[in-house]
Write a protein that holds these residues in place. Structure first.
Motif, PDB file in Angstrom:
ATOM      1  N   ARG A 224      39.486  54.964  38.362  1.00 13.48           N
ATOM      2  CA  ARG A 224      39.442  56.303  38.934  1.00 13.48           C
ATOM      3  C   ARG A 224      39.341  56.241  40.456  1.00 13.48           C
ATOM      4  O   ARG A 224      38.567  56.968  41.081  1.00 13.48           O
ATOM      5  N   HIS A 225      40.149  55.360  41.040  1.00  9.63           N
ATOM      6  CA  HIS A 225      40.219  55.252  42.491  1.00  9.63           C
ATOM      7  C   HIS A 225      41.199  56.291  43.030  1.00  9.63           C
ATOM      8  O   HIS A 225      42.319  56.419  42.507  1.00  9.63           O
ATOM      9  N   ALA A 226      40.805  57.016  44.056  1.00  8.04           N
ATOM     10  CA  ALA A 226      41.708  57.990  44.673  1.00  8.04           C
ATOM     11  C   ALA A 226      42.837  57.292  45.406  1.00  8.04           C
ATOM     12  O   ALA A 226      43.969  57.788  45.464  1.00  8.04           O
ATOM     13  N   ASN A 227      42.546  56.125  45.972  1.00  9.58           N
ATOM     14  CA  ASN A 227      43.522  55.393  46.778  1.00  9.58           C
ATOM     15  C   ASN A 227      43.859  54.066  46.093  1.00  9.58           C
ATOM     16  O   ASN A 227      42.957  53.280  45.792  1.00  9.58           O
ATOM     17  N   ALA A 229      44.925  51.490  47.326  1.00 11.40           N
ATOM     18  CA  ALA A 229      44.523  50.367  48.180  1.00 11.40           C
ATOM     19  C   ALA A 229      43.154  49.835  47.770  1.00 11.40           C
ATOM     20  O   ALA A 229      42.874  48.640  47.902  1.00 11.40           O
ATOM     21  N   THR A 230      42.297  50.727  47.263  1.00 12.28           N
ATOM     22  CA  THR A 230      40.973  50.294  46.801  1.00 12.28           C
ATOM     23  C   THR A 230      41.116  49.414  45.567  1.00 12.28           C
ATOM     24  O   THR A 230      40.448  48.377  45.451  1.00 12.28           O
ATOM     25  N   SER A 231      41.992  49.806  44.664  1.00 17.98           N
ATOM     26  CA  SER A 231      42.240  49.007  43.464  1.00 17.98           C
ATOM     27  C   SER A 231      42.833  47.655  43.834  1.00 17.98           C
ATOM     28  O   SER A 231      42.526  46.634  43.215  1.00 17.98           O
ATOM     29  N   GLN A 232      43.668  47.659  44.867  1.00 17.52           N
ATOM     30  CA  GLN A 232      44.323  46.429  45.289  1.00 17.52           C
ATOM     31  C   GLN A 232      43.311  45.393  45.770  1.00 17.52           C
ATOM     32  O   GLN A 232      43.523  44.181  45.627  1.00 17.52           O
ATOM     33  N   ILE A 233      42.191  45.850  46.320  1.00 16.54           N
ATOM     34  CA  ILE A 233      41.146  44.923  46.786  1.00 16.54           C
ATOM     35  C   ILE A 233      40.615  44.105  45.608  1.00 16.54           C
ATOM     36  O   ILE A 233      40.430  42.887  45.702  1.00 16.54           O
TER      37      ILE A 233
END
Length: 263
Positions: A224-227, A229-233
């Motif tokens: 449930r990441h809005a971005n 890029a956060t998941s990519q981390i």
């Protein structure tokens, strides 16, 4: 201001701390510029480069089992076990655990979901699916409670001073830390967030093993990441841990050393 930035760095403060100080200064000068036309001398000044890497570690599934194994069958024990399973399997944040109510448990198409008010959301507009093990742990815990209907909190305090009241995020973090320590996992890099970190990491590994192509999109949906890029981390960190570089270099080095060995 530039001298102040250097002063903060020389004091040995962490980059995130330096950045917060400079953000406060920039906000002050932004306000002075808008309200009084004061020259914004802080515009464009940078603080410190803050790493996007996680400050906390994740657990292995074996470590999660080690944490769960010694938990007793008291109301407190059953509550803590349910929280741990919920956070690992659904990657909930502590604030989402804190906000959860009994009525948020929903049965849809033969499956059980929990309605979640996510980070930055005003309503409980996301559904996370509960595993059979997690749902059973929740039911075992709720069966120890006298009040468990409607909009009563899903998790309540068991302490004498606040028994029956909604459990706070601080209490959640504290009780989880104690459970980690009891399992011999005492590190400042292992916190309540480590359970969410574990869930996301394990989900990515399972997706990759299953051959799912768009893992980034699926991880973003699960976490449930809005971005994205956060998941990519999370994905990048897991890939770094599995990098073949070090072992390949070590093999070449071993061969070079063996060639010099007179025996």
């Amino acid at each position: 201001i530039l001298s102040y930035v250097e002063h903060l760095k020389e004091k040995g403060l962490k980059p995130a701390t330096v950045q917060n100080y400079i953000i406060a200064i920039r906000q002050l000068f932004n306000w002075l510029e808008v309200e009084y036309g004061f020259p914004n001398v802080a515009k464009g000044i940078k603080g410190a480069k803050v790493s996007k890497a996680h400050k906390k570690d994740n657990f292995s599934m074996a470590q999660i089992a080690t944490i769960l194994q010694p938990i007793d069958d008291t109301e407190t024990g059953k509550r803590d076990k349910a929280i741990i399973l919920l956070m690992v399997t659904t990657a909930l944040r502590t604030i989402e655990v804190h906000r959860a109510d009994v009525e948020d448990l929903r049965h849809v198409d033969g499956k059980v979901f929990l309605a979640v008010q996510g980070k930055g959301h005003e309503e409980k507009d996301a559904l996370v699916q509960l595993t059979a093990t997690t749902y059973k742990a929740l039911q075992d815990y709720l069966n120890t409670r006298t009040s468990k209907q409607g909009n009563t909190p899903l998790f309540t305090s068991t302490s004498n001073n606040s028994k029956g009241k909604r459990i706070t995020t601080r209490t959640i973090s504290g009780l989880l830390k104690e459970r980690f320590k009891a399992a011999g996992l005492d590190s400042p890099r292992l916190t309540a967030h480590s359970l969410r970190h574990t869930g996301i990491t394990e989900a990515y590994k399972a997706m990759k093993e299953a051959g799912i192509n768009d893992t980034l999109s699926e991880v973003q949906k699960y976490a449930r990441h809005a971005n994205p890029a956060t998941s990519q981390i999370y994905i990048h960190e897991e890939e770094q841990k599995n990098s073949l570089g070090a072992s390949l270099v070590a093999n070449v080095l071993d061969k070079a050393i063996s060639s010099l060995d007179p025996c």
